[in-house]
Design an enzyme around this catalytic site. Structure first.
Site, PDB file in Angstrom:
ATOM      1  N   GLY A   7      17.726   8.008   8.478  1.00  0.00           N
ATOM      2  CA  GLY A   7      18.655   7.500   7.135  1.00  0.00           C
ATOM      3  C   GLY A   7      18.978   9.104   6.463  1.00  0.00           C
ATOM      4  N   GLY A   9      20.181   7.855   3.254  1.00  0.00           N
ATOM      5  CA  GLY A   9      19.723   7.855   1.893  1.00  0.00           C
ATOM      6  C   GLY A   9      19.548   9.072   0.773  1.00  0.00           C
ATOM      7  N   GLY A  12      16.041  10.021   2.420  1.00  0.00           N
ATOM      8  CA  GLY A  12      16.580  11.037   4.030  1.00  0.00           C
ATOM      9  C   GLY A  12      17.070  12.430   4.149  1.00  0.00           C
ATOM     10  NE  ARG A  80       9.118  -1.310  -4.350  1.00  0.00           N
ATOM     11  CZ  ARG A  80       8.159  -0.625  -4.957  1.00  0.00           C
ATOM     12  NH1 ARG A  80       7.621  -1.214  -5.815  1.00  0.00           N
ATOM     13  NH2 ARG A  80       7.833   0.797  -5.584  1.00  0.00           N
ATOM     14  CG  ASN A  93      12.728  -2.401   5.235  1.00  0.00           C
ATOM     15  OD1 ASN A  93      14.139  -1.844   5.245  1.00  0.00           O
ATOM     16  ND2 ASN A  93      12.436  -1.300   4.097  1.00  0.00           N
ATOM     17  CB  THR A 117      11.401   2.524   6.661  1.00  0.00           C
ATOM     18  OG1 THR A 117      12.021   3.187   7.169  1.00  0.00           O
ATOM     19  CG2 THR A 117      12.173   1.266   6.172  1.00  0.00           C
ATOM     20  NE  ARG A 149       5.161   8.418  -7.106  1.00  0.00           N
ATOM     21  CZ  ARG A 149       6.160   7.138  -6.705  1.00  0.00           C
ATOM     22  NH1 ARG A 149       5.078   6.201  -6.136  1.00  0.00           N
ATOM     23  NH2 ARG A 149       6.993   7.414  -6.910  1.00  0.00           N
ATOM     24  CG  HIS A 173       2.493   3.259  -0.286  1.00  0.00           C
ATOM     25  ND1 HIS A 173       2.714   4.466  -1.940  1.00  0.00           N
ATOM     26  CD2 HIS A 173       4.532   3.073  -0.748  1.00  0.00           C
ATOM     27  CE1 HIS A 173       3.764   5.069  -2.645  1.00  0.00           C
ATOM     28  NE2 HIS A 173       4.640   4.326  -1.460  1.00  0.00           N
TER      29      HIS A 173
HETATM   30  C1  LAC Z   1       7.361   5.180  -4.599  1.00  0.00           C
HETATM   31  C2  LAC Z   1       8.359   3.912  -2.584  1.00  0.00           C
HETATM   32  C3  LAC Z   1       9.257   5.338  -2.018  1.00  0.00           C
HETATM   33  O1  LAC Z   1       6.457   4.521  -4.179  1.00  0.00           O
HETATM   34  O2  LAC Z   1       7.442   3.103  -2.130  1.00  0.00           O
HETATM   35  O3  LAC Z   1       8.324   5.338  -4.931  1.00  0.00           O
END
Ligand code: LAC
Length: 308
Positions: A7, A9, A12, A80, A93, A117, A149, A173
Site C-alpha cells: 500500500g 498511499g 504506507g 474512510r 477491505n 488496514t 492520541r 480501534h
Molecule cells: C484513524 C484511522 C487510521 O484512527 O483508523 O485515524
C-alpha cells in the site's frame, strides 16, 4: 533488515519514510497502482540522499520482491470517507487484504505481519487465519495510535508535557476502545485526582472521535502521520528486539478471559513478534468494556467469514 510495505498511499509511504529515515531497514513498497509505488519510492530515495542515508527503497510489481522480509506492513485498502465508520470498510477491505495475505504467505512466510488496514482488529484476525502464521507474528496497529492520541489530548487539556503522561488504551480501534483510567497518570498524578468526571468523559470522547474528525477535516482520506509513526514505533521495537511494552491488536487465547479474537492489549514486542501478552489488572468496568468490545469484534468477524 528488510521491511516491505503493501500500500503506497499516505499511511504506507509515510511509514516508509519514517523507517527509511531511521536507517532501520531496507524497504520495498508494493501497490496495485504500480506507478504510485514507483513515484513514492523514487521520491523517498531522493529524501534519503539529502539525509545522507544508505538504506535502500524500491517499488515492486511482484510479490516475489518481498521475500526475506522481516516485517510486512499491510496498509492497502480503502480509507474512510466522512461519515463512515471503520466497520463500513469490512467487506471491501477484507477482499483486498485477503488477497494480499495469501501472497505474503507465499513470498514471505517467515515475516511478521503488522496490520494497519481498517477495521484493523478484524483484518488482523483474518490475516492470522488465512496465513496460518503463528499468532505471535500477526500484530495489528492501533493501541499505540490510540494511546498517543489520548496522551496528546490530555497534554493539551492539562498543560502537562506529553513525556510526563502515561496512558494505555485497550480494546478495539474505534468507538469501543477502552482507555484505562486506572493506569493513566499525568505528572505522576492519577487523572481522577486532577480532573472532574465530566472533564475525563470529554477527553475520552475526544480520543475516540479524533480519527473521524481528521477524516471530516481532510474531506478525502484519513489520518496518516499518527498511524505511520505508531507503525514505525512497533517496527522499531520488533527489529531492534527491544521487548518494549505497547498496546497492539493480537490474538487472545484465554488472556483477559477472551478467546478467538484479535483485540488491543498490552504486549511486549521483540524479534519474535509478540513476546508476551501482559495481563494488567483491570477495574470491573474496564474488564466489562473490553469484553463488550471483543463481543462486537466477534460479530464483525462472523460477518466477514459469511461473506468470504
Ligand atoms: C484513524 C484511522 C487510521 O484512527 O483508523 O485515524
Amino acid at each position: 533488515m528488510k521491511v516491505s510495505i503493501v500500500g503506497a498511499g499516505n499511511v504506507g509511504s509515510t511509514t516508509a519514510l519514517f523507517i527509511a529515515n531511521s536507517g532501520l531497514a531496507d524497504i520495498v513498497i508494493v501497490d496495485i497502482l504500480s506507478d504510485l509505488a514507483k513515484a513514492k519510492a523514487m521520491d523517498i530515495s531522493h529524501a534519503l540522499s539529502a539525509l545522507d542515508s544508505d538504506v535502500t527503497i524500491q517499488a515492486a510489481d511482484d510479490y516475489k520482491e518481498i521475500s526475506g522480509s522481516d516485517i510486512v506492513v499491510i496498509t492497502a485498502g480503502l480509507a474512510r470517507k466522512p461519515g463512515m465508520s471503520r466497520e463500513d470498510l469490512l467487506k471491501t477491505n477484507s477482499d483486498i487484504v485477503g488477497q494480499i495475505v495469501l501472497k505474503v504467505k507465499e513470498s514471505a512466510p517467515d515475516s511478521i505481519i503488522v496490520m494497519v488496514t481498517n477495521p484493523l482488529d478484524s483484518m488482523a484476525y483474518m490475516a492470522l487465519g488465512l496465513s496460518g502464521f503463528d499468532a505471535k507474528k500477526v500484530i495489528g496497529m492501533a493501541g499505540v495510535l490510540d494511546s498517543s492520541r489520548f496522551t496528546q489530548i490530555l497534554s493539551e487539556n492539562l498543560n502537562v508535557k506529553r513525556s510526563e503522561i502515561e496512558s494505555t488504551v485497550l480494546g478495539s480501534h474505534g468507538d469501543l476502545m477502552v482507555p484505562l483510567l486506572s493506569k493513566t497518570k499525568a505528572g505522576g498524578r492519577e487523572l481522577r485526582d486532577i480532573l472532574k468526571p465530566e472533564q475525563i468523559e470529554d477527553i475520552l470522547e475526544k480520543t475516540k472521535k479524533c480519527g473521524g474528525q481528521i477524516v471530516s477535516l481532510l474531506k478525502s482520506g484519513s489520518a496518516y502521520y499518527g498511524p505511520a509513526a505508531s507503525c514505525f514505533k512497533m517496527c522499531k521495537a520488533i527489529l531492534n528486539d527491544t521487548k518494549e511494552i505497547m498496546c497492539a491488536s493480537v490474538y487472545l487465547d484465554g488472556e483477559y478471559g477472551l478467546n478467538d479474537v484479535c483485540i488491543g492489549v498490552p504486549v511486549r514486542l521483540g524479534k519474535k513478534g509478540v513476546e508476551e501478552i501482559i495481563e494488567v489488572e483491570l477495574s470491573k468496568d474496564e474488564l466489562a468494556d473490553l469484553q463488550g468490545a471483543a463481543q462486537a469484534l466477534k460479530e464483525n468477524n462472523k460477518c466477514m467469514k459469511q461473506t468470504e
